[in-house]
Design a protein around this motif. Structure first.
Motif, PDB file in Angstrom:
ATOM      1  N   ALA A  25       0.838  -1.202   0.000  1.00 56.49           N
ATOM      2  CA  ALA A  25       0.000   0.000   0.000  1.00 56.49           C
ATOM      3  C   ALA A  25       0.877   1.258   0.000  1.00 56.49           C
ATOM      4  CB  ALA A  25      -0.919  -0.019   1.205  1.00 56.49           C
ATOM      5  N   SER A  26       0.222   2.407  -0.034  1.00 55.13           N
ATOM      6  CA  SER A  26       0.938   3.681  -0.168  1.00 55.13           C
ATOM      7  C   SER A  26       0.838   4.534   1.102  1.00 55.13           C
ATOM      8  CB  SER A  26       0.382   4.471  -1.357  1.00 55.13           C
ATOM      9  OG  SER A  26       1.050   5.706  -1.479  1.00 55.13           O
ATOM     10  N   PRO A  27       1.842   4.468   1.983  1.00 53.28           N
ATOM     11  CA  PRO A  27       1.859   5.395   3.112  1.00 53.28           C
ATOM     12  C   PRO A  27       1.856   6.856   2.652  1.00 53.28           C
ATOM     13  CG  PRO A  27       3.409   3.621   3.498  1.00 53.28           C
ATOM     14  CD  PRO A  27       2.932   3.493   2.064  1.00 53.28           C
ATOM     15  N   ALA A  28       2.432   7.114   1.481  1.00 49.93           N
ATOM     16  CA  ALA A  28       2.451   8.486   0.965  1.00 49.93           C
ATOM     17  C   ALA A  28       1.037   9.021   0.756  1.00 49.93           C
ATOM     18  CB  ALA A  28       3.238   8.547  -0.344  1.00 49.93           C
ATOM     19  N   LEU A 171      -0.195  16.226  -3.535  1.00 49.97           N
ATOM     20  CA  LEU A 171       0.466  15.854  -2.293  1.00 49.97           C
ATOM     21  C   LEU A 171       1.049  14.443  -2.300  1.00 49.97           C
ATOM     22  CD1 LEU A 171      -1.975  17.519   0.261  1.00 49.97           C
ATOM     23  CD2 LEU A 171       0.309  18.308  -0.431  1.00 49.97           C
ATOM     24  N   GLU A 172       0.293  13.456  -2.787  1.00 43.83           N
ATOM     25  CA  GLU A 172       0.857  12.103  -2.805  1.00 43.83           C
ATOM     26  C   GLU A 172       2.159  12.067  -3.612  1.00 43.83           C
ATOM     27  OE1 GLU A 172      -0.349   7.431  -3.369  1.00 43.83           O
ATOM     28  OE2 GLU A 172      -1.426   8.900  -4.598  1.00 43.83           O
ATOM     29  N   TRP A 180       8.832   9.108   0.912  1.00 47.18           N
ATOM     30  CA  TRP A 180       7.845   8.246   1.550  1.00 47.18           C
ATOM     31  C   TRP A 180       7.540   7.090   0.608  1.00 47.18           C
ATOM     32  CZ3 TRP A 180       4.437   9.202   5.946  1.00 47.18           C
ATOM     33  CH2 TRP A 180       4.828  10.300   6.726  1.00 47.18           C
ATOM     34  N   PRO A 181       7.314   5.887   1.149  1.00 49.69           N
ATOM     35  CA  PRO A 181       6.982   4.755   0.282  1.00 49.69           C
ATOM     36  C   PRO A 181       5.588   4.905  -0.325  1.00 49.69           C
ATOM     37  CG  PRO A 181       7.199   4.039   2.582  1.00 49.69           C
ATOM     38  CD  PRO A 181       7.447   5.508   2.542  1.00 49.69           C
ATOM     39  N   GLY A 182       5.436   4.321  -1.488  1.00 51.41           N
ATOM     40  CA  GLY A 182       4.139   4.333  -2.150  1.00 51.41           C
ATOM     41  C   GLY A 182       4.277   4.575  -3.631  1.00 51.41           C
ATOM     42  N   ALA A 183       3.163   4.440  -4.306  1.00 53.48           N
ATOM     43  CA  ALA A 183       3.094   4.705  -5.740  1.00 53.48           C
ATOM     44  C   ALA A 183       1.847   5.542  -5.990  1.00 53.48           C
ATOM     45  CB  ALA A 183       3.026   3.403  -6.531  1.00 53.48           C
ATOM     46  N   ALA A 184       1.997   6.588  -6.755  1.00 55.53           N
ATOM     47  CA  ALA A 184       0.859   7.454  -7.054  1.00 55.53           C
ATOM     48  C   ALA A 184      -0.194   6.657  -7.820  1.00 55.53           C
ATOM     49  CB  ALA A 184       1.308   8.656  -7.858  1.00 55.53           C
ATOM     50  N   VAL A 185      -1.433   6.770  -7.381  1.00 53.27           N
ATOM     51  CA  VAL A 185      -2.526   6.029  -8.010  1.00 53.27           C
ATOM     52  C   VAL A 185      -3.068   6.759  -9.232  1.00 53.27           C
ATOM     53  CG1 VAL A 185      -4.423   6.955  -6.616  1.00 53.27           C
ATOM     54  CG2 VAL A 185      -4.546   4.624  -7.462  1.00 53.27           C
TER      55      VAL A 185
END
Length: 187
Positions: A25-28, A171-172, A180-185
């Motif tokens: 998942a995306s903490p970002a 922001l993401e 921050w970990p994650g991938a923009a959706v």
């Protein structure tokens, strides 16, 4: 752009996101939402009564405690640890309720846009607007088309659209760029 206060909660956000959503998942995304909600201010209070870092309305906070008693116990929206956990749970609950209408595909970007708009302005308003989209012969599964249809006042509608757009489009990606970990959706 990323407030220093976010660093104080980064570990909590990453852990909660992994617990609620899984390791991919995306903490970002949650960080971006908390940024939008309160600017990471623990004592934030909106003019309409939303409280704390995740800006829960008192009625929603009571509902969250009833809906997620095992996860939240006696939920206090002023407690940042509980509020961060509650925001992730509420996002997941809302996202799971977003379903395709008709035969067109529902992208993950649209699903997240709809879930975040539900968090910000109420799921019922969004469902009305998706219904108006169908009545207007547009695609109720495309967040951009749904934005054109308004069931609420002009100001609340504009705020609701800007809320999800800023989280997902500005922001993401900024939190991801900041490490921050994650991938923009939404691309």
């Amino acid at each position: 752009m990323i407030p220093e206060a976010s660093a104080l909660h980064r570990h909590r956000v990453e852990r909660v996101v992994a617990d609620v959503w899984g390791v991919n998942a995306s903490p970002a995304r949650l960080a971006a939402q908390l940024h939008q909600e309160s600017g990471w201010r623990l004592k934030a209070r909106s003019p309409v009564g939303a409280q704390g870092i995740a800006q829960f309305m008192p009625e929603t906070a009571r509902w969250m405690a009833e809906r997620f008693p095992a996860e939240l116990g006696e939920f206090d929206p002023w407690d940042p640890v509980q509020a961060i956990h509650a925001a992730a749970l509420y996002d997941k609950w809302l996202l799971e309720r977003v379903q395709p209408i008709g035969w067109t595909p529902l992208s993950e970007c649209s699903r997240w846009s709809f879930a975040l708009r539900g968090y910000n302005g109420g799921e019922a308003w969004l469902l009305r607007e998706r219904g108006l989209t169908i009545a207007g012969r547009a695609d109720a599964n495309d967040w951009r088309q749904v934005e054109r249809f308004r069931a609420r006042g002009t100001g609340p509608h504009a705020e609701n659209i800007a809320y999800s757009r800023r989280i997902l489009m500005t922001l993401e990606p900024a939190y991801i760029a900041a490490g921050w970990p994650g991938a923009a959706v939404c691309q």
